[in-house]
Design a protein around this motif. Structure first.
Motif, PDB file in Angstrom:
ATOM      1  N   PHE A 229       0.839  -1.200   0.000  1.00  0.00           N
ATOM      2  CA  PHE A 229       0.000   0.000   0.000  1.00  0.00           C
ATOM      3  C   PHE A 229       0.874   1.250   0.000  1.00  0.00           C
ATOM      4  N   LEU A 230       1.849   1.283   0.897  1.00  0.00           N
ATOM      5  CA  LEU A 230       2.726   2.447   1.004  1.00  0.00           C
ATOM      6  C   LEU A 230       3.569   2.640  -0.252  1.00  0.00           C
ATOM      7  N   LEU A 231       4.084   1.553  -0.809  1.00  0.00           N
ATOM      8  CA  LEU A 231       4.911   1.656  -2.013  1.00  0.00           C
ATOM      9  C   LEU A 231       4.100   2.109  -3.227  1.00  0.00           C
ATOM     10  N   ARG A 232       2.845   1.724  -3.289  1.00  0.00           N
ATOM     11  CA  ARG A 232       2.003   2.172  -4.406  1.00  0.00           C
ATOM     12  C   ARG A 232       1.753   3.671  -4.354  1.00  0.00           C
ATOM     13  N   ARG A 233       1.800   4.236  -3.185  1.00  0.00           N
ATOM     14  CA  ARG A 233       1.532   5.659  -3.044  1.00  0.00           C
ATOM     15  C   ARG A 233       2.791   6.517  -2.993  1.00  0.00           C
ATOM     16  N   THR A 234       3.944   5.869  -3.032  1.00  0.00           N
ATOM     17  CA  THR A 234       5.205   6.595  -2.971  1.00  0.00           C
ATOM     18  C   THR A 234       6.143   6.025  -4.039  1.00  0.00           C
ATOM     19  N   PRO A 235       6.034   6.521  -5.263  1.00  0.00           N
ATOM     20  CA  PRO A 235       6.812   5.957  -6.375  1.00  0.00           C
ATOM     21  C   PRO A 235       8.322   5.936  -6.143  1.00  0.00           C
ATOM     22  N   LEU A 236       8.880   6.940  -5.485  1.00  0.00           N
ATOM     23  CA  LEU A 236      10.318   6.941  -5.219  1.00  0.00           C
ATOM     24  C   LEU A 236      10.693   5.761  -4.328  1.00  0.00           C
ATOM     25  N   TRP A 237       9.912   5.534  -3.289  1.00  0.00           N
ATOM     26  CA  TRP A 237      10.180   4.399  -2.408  1.00  0.00           C
ATOM     27  C   TRP A 237      10.098   3.100  -3.189  1.00  0.00           C
ATOM     28  N   ARG A 238       9.067   2.982  -4.038  1.00  0.00           N
ATOM     29  CA  ARG A 238       8.888   1.759  -4.817  1.00  0.00           C
ATOM     30  C   ARG A 238      10.085   1.516  -5.734  1.00  0.00           C
ATOM     31  N   GLU A 239      10.541   2.573  -6.388  1.00  0.00           N
ATOM     32  CA  GLU A 239      11.680   2.432  -7.293  1.00  0.00           C
ATOM     33  C   GLU A 239      12.918   1.951  -6.537  1.00  0.00           C
ATOM     34  N   ILE A 240      13.156   2.514  -5.384  1.00  0.00           N
ATOM     35  CA  ILE A 240      14.310   2.090  -4.581  1.00  0.00           C
ATOM     36  C   ILE A 240      14.127   0.652  -4.096  1.00  0.00           C
ATOM     37  N   ALA A 241      12.933   0.324  -3.617  1.00  0.00           N
ATOM     38  CA  ALA A 241      12.661  -1.036  -3.133  1.00  0.00           C
ATOM     39  C   ALA A 241      12.864  -2.063  -4.246  1.00  0.00           C
ATOM     40  N   GLU A 242      12.433  -1.734  -5.451  1.00  0.00           N
ATOM     41  CA  GLU A 242      12.603  -2.667  -6.569  1.00  0.00           C
ATOM     42  C   GLU A 242      14.070  -2.923  -6.887  1.00  0.00           C
ATOM     43  N   GLY A 243      14.928  -1.966  -6.586  1.00  0.00           N
ATOM     44  CA  GLY A 243      16.354  -2.153  -6.808  1.00  0.00           C
ATOM     45  C   GLY A 243      17.037  -2.968  -5.718  1.00  0.00           C
ATOM     46  N   ILE A 244      16.322  -3.188  -4.610  1.00  0.00           N
ATOM     47  CA  ILE A 244      16.896  -3.904  -3.464  1.00  0.00           C
ATOM     48  C   ILE A 244      16.275  -5.284  -3.285  1.00  0.00           C
ATOM     49  N   LEU A 245      14.971  -5.345  -3.348  1.00  0.00           N
ATOM     50  CA  LEU A 245      14.263  -6.584  -3.026  1.00  0.00           C
ATOM     51  C   LEU A 245      14.470  -7.661  -4.084  1.00  0.00           C
ATOM     52  N   PHE A 246      14.629  -8.872  -3.627  1.00  0.00           N
ATOM     53  CA  PHE A 246      14.715 -10.063  -4.474  1.00  0.00           C
ATOM     54  C   PHE A 246      15.895 -10.027  -5.443  1.00  0.00           C
ATOM     55  N   GLN A 247      16.935  -9.321  -5.078  1.00  0.00           N
ATOM     56  CA  GLN A 247      18.140  -9.238  -5.899  1.00  0.00           C
ATOM     57  C   GLN A 247      19.245 -10.055  -5.234  1.00  0.00           C
ATOM     58  N   PRO A 248      19.946 -10.876  -5.997  1.00  0.00           N
ATOM     59  CA  PRO A 248      21.084 -11.588  -5.408  1.00  0.00           C
ATOM     60  C   PRO A 248      22.231 -10.609  -5.167  1.00  0.00           C
ATOM     61  N   GLY A 249      23.117 -10.954  -4.266  1.00  0.00           N
ATOM     62  CA  GLY A 249      24.283 -10.113  -4.037  1.00  0.00           C
ATOM     63  C   GLY A 249      24.167  -9.281  -2.770  1.00  0.00           C
ATOM     64  N   ASP A 250      24.982  -8.273  -2.692  1.00  0.00           N
ATOM     65  CA  ASP A 250      25.112  -7.440  -1.500  1.00  0.00           C
ATOM     66  C   ASP A 250      23.924  -6.491  -1.355  1.00  0.00           C
ATOM     67  N   ILE A 251      23.201  -6.610  -0.266  1.00  0.00           N
ATOM     68  CA  ILE A 251      22.012  -5.806  -0.020  1.00  0.00           C
ATOM     69  C   ILE A 251      22.361  -4.323   0.091  1.00  0.00           C
ATOM     70  N   VAL A 252      23.432  -4.012   0.810  1.00  0.00           N
ATOM     71  CA  VAL A 252      23.815  -2.613   0.996  1.00  0.00           C
ATOM     72  C   VAL A 252      24.207  -1.979  -0.339  1.00  0.00           C
ATOM     73  N   GLU A 253      24.974  -2.699  -1.137  1.00  0.00           N
ATOM     74  CA  GLU A 253      25.349  -2.169  -2.455  1.00  0.00           C
ATOM     75  C   GLU A 253      24.122  -1.906  -3.309  1.00  0.00           C
ATOM     76  N   HIS A 254      23.180  -2.850  -3.302  1.00  0.00           N
ATOM     77  CA  HIS A 254      21.939  -2.652  -4.068  1.00  0.00           C
ATOM     78  C   HIS A 254      21.189  -1.426  -3.559  1.00  0.00           C
ATOM     79  N   GLY A 255      21.185  -1.234  -2.253  1.00  0.00           N
ATOM     80  CA  GLY A 255      20.510  -0.082  -1.676  1.00  0.00           C
ATOM     81  C   GLY A 255      21.123   1.229  -2.131  1.00  0.00           C
ATOM     82  N   GLU A 256      22.430   1.287  -2.085  1.00  0.00           N
ATOM     83  CA  GLU A 256      23.114   2.511  -2.520  1.00  0.00           C
ATOM     84  C   GLU A 256      22.869   2.782  -4.005  1.00  0.00           C
ATOM     85  N   GLU A 257      22.963   1.739  -4.811  1.00  0.00           N
ATOM     86  CA  GLU A 257      22.755   1.894  -6.257  1.00  0.00           C
ATOM     87  C   GLU A 257      21.319   2.301  -6.565  1.00  0.00           C
ATOM     88  N   ALA A 258      20.356   1.647  -5.926  1.00  0.00           N
ATOM     89  CA  ALA A 258      18.942   1.941  -6.180  1.00  0.00           C
ATOM     90  C   ALA A 258      18.602   3.367  -5.771  1.00  0.00           C
TER      91      ALA A 258
END
Length: 125
Positions: A70-99
């Motif tokens: 619900f929150l991600l649907r109403r906050t596109p920036l958050w959703r975009e960042i979450a999509e770059g982090i969630l369900f991705q193999p590899g380093d979570i922190v690196e994905h977070g910084e990149e996203a």
């Protein structure tokens, strides 16, 4: 009202903001319940009791996921960042910084919310 949910006067907040705050509070409550069940399950010796608690914990996780969606649907920036982090193999922190960097560079609209990072990078909403 028996609880202090808002940091600003509730009467001054638009309905959309109050709904958003309610879902943020619900997300927090669901996460706490998941953690409490994890602790209970860890110390419970009765197999059937553990199974019941595990089932209840699964319900809490389902509610957590629904609140988050619900929150991600109403906050596109958050959703975009979450999509770059969630369900991705590899380093979570690196994905977070990149996203985060990609979302801010891409100029995604925040949809009424802010991660509070735009001002740190000189970005505007």
């Amino acid at each position: 009202m028996g609880f202090d949910q808002y940091h600003e006067p509730a009467a001054e907040l638009p309905d959309e903001t109050r709904t958003f705050a309610r879902l943020c509070a619900s997300l927090t409550e669901e996460a706490e319940a998941i953690g409490w069940y994890e602790q209970r399950i860890a110390v419970e010796s009765d197999r059937q009791a553990r199974a019941i608690m595990r089932d209840a914990q699964g319900e809490e996780f389902k509610h957590f996921a629904m609140d988050l969606e619900f929150l991600l649907r109403r906050t596109p920036l958050w959703r975009e960042i979450a999509e770059g982090i969630l369900f991705q193999p590899g380093d979570i922190v690196e994905h977070g910084e990149e996203a985060e960097a990609e979302a801010l560079e891409g100029g995604a609209e925040s949809g009424g919310g802010s991660l509070g990072i735009g001002s740190l990078r000189g970005a505007t909403r």
